[in-house]
Design an enzyme around this catalytic site. Structure first.
Site, PDB file in Angstrom:
ATOM      1  N   SER A   1     -11.746   1.400  -5.175  1.00  0.00           N
ATOM      2  CA  SER A   1     -11.422   2.005  -6.475  1.00  0.00           C
ATOM      3  C   SER A   1     -12.567   2.034  -7.465  1.00  0.00           C
ATOM      4  CB  SER A   1     -10.241   1.281  -7.109  1.00  0.00           C
ATOM      5  OG  SER A   1      -9.139   1.476  -6.334  1.00  0.00           O
TER       6      SER A   1
ATOM      7  N   GLY B   1     -12.592   2.374  -0.564  1.00  0.00           N
ATOM      8  CA  GLY B   1     -11.213   1.962  -0.850  1.00  0.00           C
ATOM      9  C   GLY B   1     -11.160   0.830  -1.867  1.00  0.00           C
TER      10      GLY B   1
ATOM     11  N   SER C   1     -13.512   4.689  -8.802  1.00  0.00           N
ATOM     12  CA  SER C   1     -13.144   5.621  -9.873  1.00  0.00           C
ATOM     13  C   SER C   1     -12.255   4.943 -10.913  1.00  0.00           C
ATOM     14  CB  SER C   1     -12.484   6.879  -9.315  1.00  0.00           C
ATOM     15  OG  SER C   1     -11.345   6.557  -8.579  1.00  0.00           O
TER      16      SER C   1
ATOM     17  N   TYR D   1      -3.737  12.454   0.697  1.00  0.00           N
ATOM     18  CA  TYR D   1      -3.024  11.480  -0.145  1.00  0.00           C
ATOM     19  C   TYR D   1      -1.876  12.170  -0.893  1.00  0.00           C
ATOM     20  CZ  TYR D   1      -2.294   7.971  -3.808  1.00  0.00           C
ATOM     21  OH  TYR D   1      -1.727   7.052  -4.660  1.00  0.00           O
TER      22      TYR D   1
ATOM     23  N   GLU E   1       0.844  -1.200   0.000  1.00  0.00           N
ATOM     24  CA  GLU E   1       0.000   0.000   0.000  1.00  0.00           C
ATOM     25  C   GLU E   1       0.879   1.249   0.000  1.00  0.00           C
ATOM     26  OE1 GLU E   1      -3.047  -0.354  -1.135  1.00  0.00           O
ATOM     27  OE2 GLU E   1      -3.686  -1.610   0.545  1.00  0.00           O
TER      28      GLU E   1
ATOM     29  N   SER F   1     -25.566   8.976 -15.857  1.00  0.00           N
ATOM     30  CA  SER F   1     -25.212   8.122 -14.719  1.00  0.00           C
ATOM     31  C   SER F   1     -26.493   7.623 -14.068  1.00  0.00           C
ATOM     32  CB  SER F   1     -24.383   8.923 -13.700  1.00  0.00           C
ATOM     33  OG  SER F   1     -24.484   8.284 -12.436  1.00  0.00           O
TER      34      SER F   1
ATOM     35  N   GLY G   1     -16.168   5.264  -1.902  1.00  0.00           N
ATOM     36  CA  GLY G   1     -15.397   5.671  -0.724  1.00  0.00           C
ATOM     37  C   GLY G   1     -14.996   4.519   0.179  1.00  0.00           C
TER      38      GLY G   1
ATOM     39  N   THR H   1       2.932   2.002  -2.143  1.00  0.00           N
ATOM     40  CA  THR H   1       4.219   1.679  -2.757  1.00  0.00           C
ATOM     41  C   THR H   1       4.198   1.996  -4.252  1.00  0.00           C
ATOM     42  OG1 THR H   1       3.387  -0.572  -2.964  1.00  0.00           O
ATOM     43  CG2 THR H   1       4.902  -0.142  -1.153  1.00  0.00           C
TER      44      THR H   1
ATOM     45  N   ASP I   1      -4.463   0.883  -9.122  1.00  0.00           N
ATOM     46  CA  ASP I   1      -5.905   0.628  -9.248  1.00  0.00           C
ATOM     47  C   ASP I   1      -6.310   0.413 -10.707  1.00  0.00           C
ATOM     48  OD1 ASP I   1      -5.608   1.310  -6.641  1.00  0.00           O
ATOM     49  OD2 ASP I   1      -6.770   3.151  -6.739  1.00  0.00           O
TER      50      ASP I   1
HETATM   51  C1  GLA Z   1      -5.175   4.685  -3.857  1.00  0.00           C
HETATM   52  C2  GLA Z   1      -4.412   5.067  -5.123  1.00  0.00           C
HETATM   53  C3  GLA Z   1      -3.399   3.991  -5.512  1.00  0.00           C
HETATM   54  C4  GLA Z   1      -2.529   3.571  -4.342  1.00  0.00           C
HETATM   55  C5  GLA Z   1      -3.390   3.290  -3.115  1.00  0.00           C
HETATM   56  C6  GLA Z   1      -2.549   3.026  -1.888  1.00  0.00           C
HETATM   57  O1  GLA Z   1      -5.998   3.578  -4.112  1.00  0.00           O
HETATM   58  O2  GLA Z   1      -5.282   5.306  -6.189  1.00  0.00           O
HETATM   59  O3  GLA Z   1      -2.620   4.432  -6.602  1.00  0.00           O
HETATM   60  O4  GLA Z   1      -1.548   4.533  -4.077  1.00  0.00           O
HETATM   61  O5  GLA Z   1      -4.272   4.345  -2.816  1.00  0.00           O
HETATM   62  O6  GLA Z   1      -1.809   1.870  -2.028  1.00  0.00           O
END
Ligand code: GLA
Length: 382
Positions: free
Chosen positions: A124, A122, A126, A220, A33, A67, A120, A35, A170
């Site tokens: 992804s 985590g 988007s 972030y 994470e 949408s 939201g 990285t 992602d």
């Molecule tokens: C989000 C970002 C990714 C990554 C993670 C953390 O999901 O979009 O690119 O950096 O956080 O690992």
């Protein structure tokens, strides 16, 4: 009625005859994470929750996008100054623009889309949206852009149209996802390897705290800047390095006095996390899930105490997992809310889920959501 049918009915009612349908996926990440933007390894997989879009050329120079989840339509042109006001439409616009910047053809089209990736959390949502449209547009206009470049189109959309300076994990997972497989990705070179993931006797389960951090995208970006400052300081002594992924722990020690305490602990976390991904890959090759789980706990500790992207609710879920002897548990994704990912023995699954729901609700006054992880295919035509 399933999502694809609902989308099709709406499409026909708005735009007449139906078009082609495409799908893409959200993702989990076993370990690795923060990285990716440091040139390190990640270990994600696509999941069975994603985005579906129906799309058809309309013979104009405008995009009409609807949408289903927001129940809103947005019409926009394809030039830089046509950026739409609605946040959800910026993802579609960004993908069009980034395709055009790479020499791809994009003309007006109509589209209706919907998704089932919790927002939201985590997971992804988007990236799923970006990958779905990057893939669909590439196919519709026969641009012949390679899959890895489609992932970069999604990433650049985040950078240039959504204000998040994210890494490539992602979008890569969303494009390259393969059912039953995790992907070990070297984010510096984009070399990757599929790892069949079917741990006998264990399951992966997500517990969603339902916490959404308002300032997550700026926090972030700040984390990323800390890492870049630490890497720049180390580079003065070791000019051969580009990112933290090239750095030894001892090289960070050399610059302790030159960077802020905050930048130091951020870099300390990242250097530790890079090693943990490799250790987890080795452990998986021996079916050593105890080690995999222990590394997950170490990641949680680092994300909570050094990288500081956890929150009270996620720390609570992590502690509860530890107390119940769950094999591995940690906050997943960017952090600041969202889910923990848990590696749980089959026989512990039901008691853990029950305790997580009961104890979390008692403490925070709302129930967490629970999602079983099903590792699935990424971007595709339906
Ligand atoms: C989000 C970002 C990714 C990554 C993670 C953390 O999901 O979009 O690119 O950096 O956080 O690992």
């Amino acid at each position: 009625m399933d999502m694809q049918t609902k989308i099709h009915e709406k499409f026909v009612s708005l735009y007449g005859e139906g078009g082609a349908a495409y799908a893409s996926a959200g993702r989990i990440n076993l370990i690795g994470e923060h990285t990716d933007y440091n040139g390190g390894f990640v270990f994600p997989g696509a999941i069975d929750k994603g985005i579906v879009a129906e799309i058809k050329l309309n013979g104009t120079d405008k995009v009409r996008a609807y949408s289903l989840d927001y129940d809103e339509e947005c019409t926009f042109g394809l030039n830089e100054e046509d950026k739409p006001a609605k946040a959800w439409a910026c993802y579609v616009f960004g993908v069009c623009r980034e395709t055009i910047k790479r020499g791809g053809k994009v003309e007006g089209f109509d589209t209706v889309f919907a998704g089932d990736v919790p927002l939201g959390a985590g997971l992804s949502s988007s990236a799923a949206l970006e990958s779905c449209f990057a893939f669909a547009i590439n196919d519709l206009f026969k641009n012949g852009i390679e899959l890895a470049e489609l992932a970069k189109i999604g990433q650049s959309t985040e950078h240039n149209y959504c204000g998040v300076n994210c890494g490539i994990m992602d979008q890569f997972a969303s494009c390259f996802g393969k059912a039953g497989n995790l992907i070990r990705l070297n984010c510096a070179t984009l070399e990757y390897k599929y790892f069949p993931f079917n741990p006998k006797g264990y399951r992966l389960v997500l517990v969603d705290s339902c916490v959404k951090h308002e300032l997550a995208s700026s926090a972030y970006n700040f984390r990323r800047q800390s890492c870049e400052r630490a890497a720049a300081a180390i580079k003065k002594n070791h000019p051969e390095i580009e990112t933290l992924s090239d750095c030894k722990r001892i090289w960070l020690e050399e610059v302790r006095g030159e960077i802020s305490g905050e930048d130091f602990i951020r870099a300390e976390y990242v250097i530790g996390e890079m090693q943990r991904v490799l250790d987890v890959c080795d452990a998986l090759e021996r079916d050593d899930y105890e080690t995999v789980g222990e590394m997950m706990y170490q990641t949680h500790f680092g994300m909570s105490k050094l990288y500081e992207v956890s929150c009270e609710e996620l720390d609570f879920l992590n502690k509860l997992a530890r107390k119940m002897d769950v094999t591995g548990s940690r906050v997943m994704g960017g952090g600041f809310g969202g889910c923990t990912i848990n590696l749980v023995k089959d026989e512990l699954y039901a008691p853990f889920v029950e305790a997580a729901k009961k104890e979390f609700t008692a403490k925070f006054g709302h129930a967490p959501k629970v999602y079983d992880v099903v590792i699935s295919d990424g971007a595709r035509k339906l």
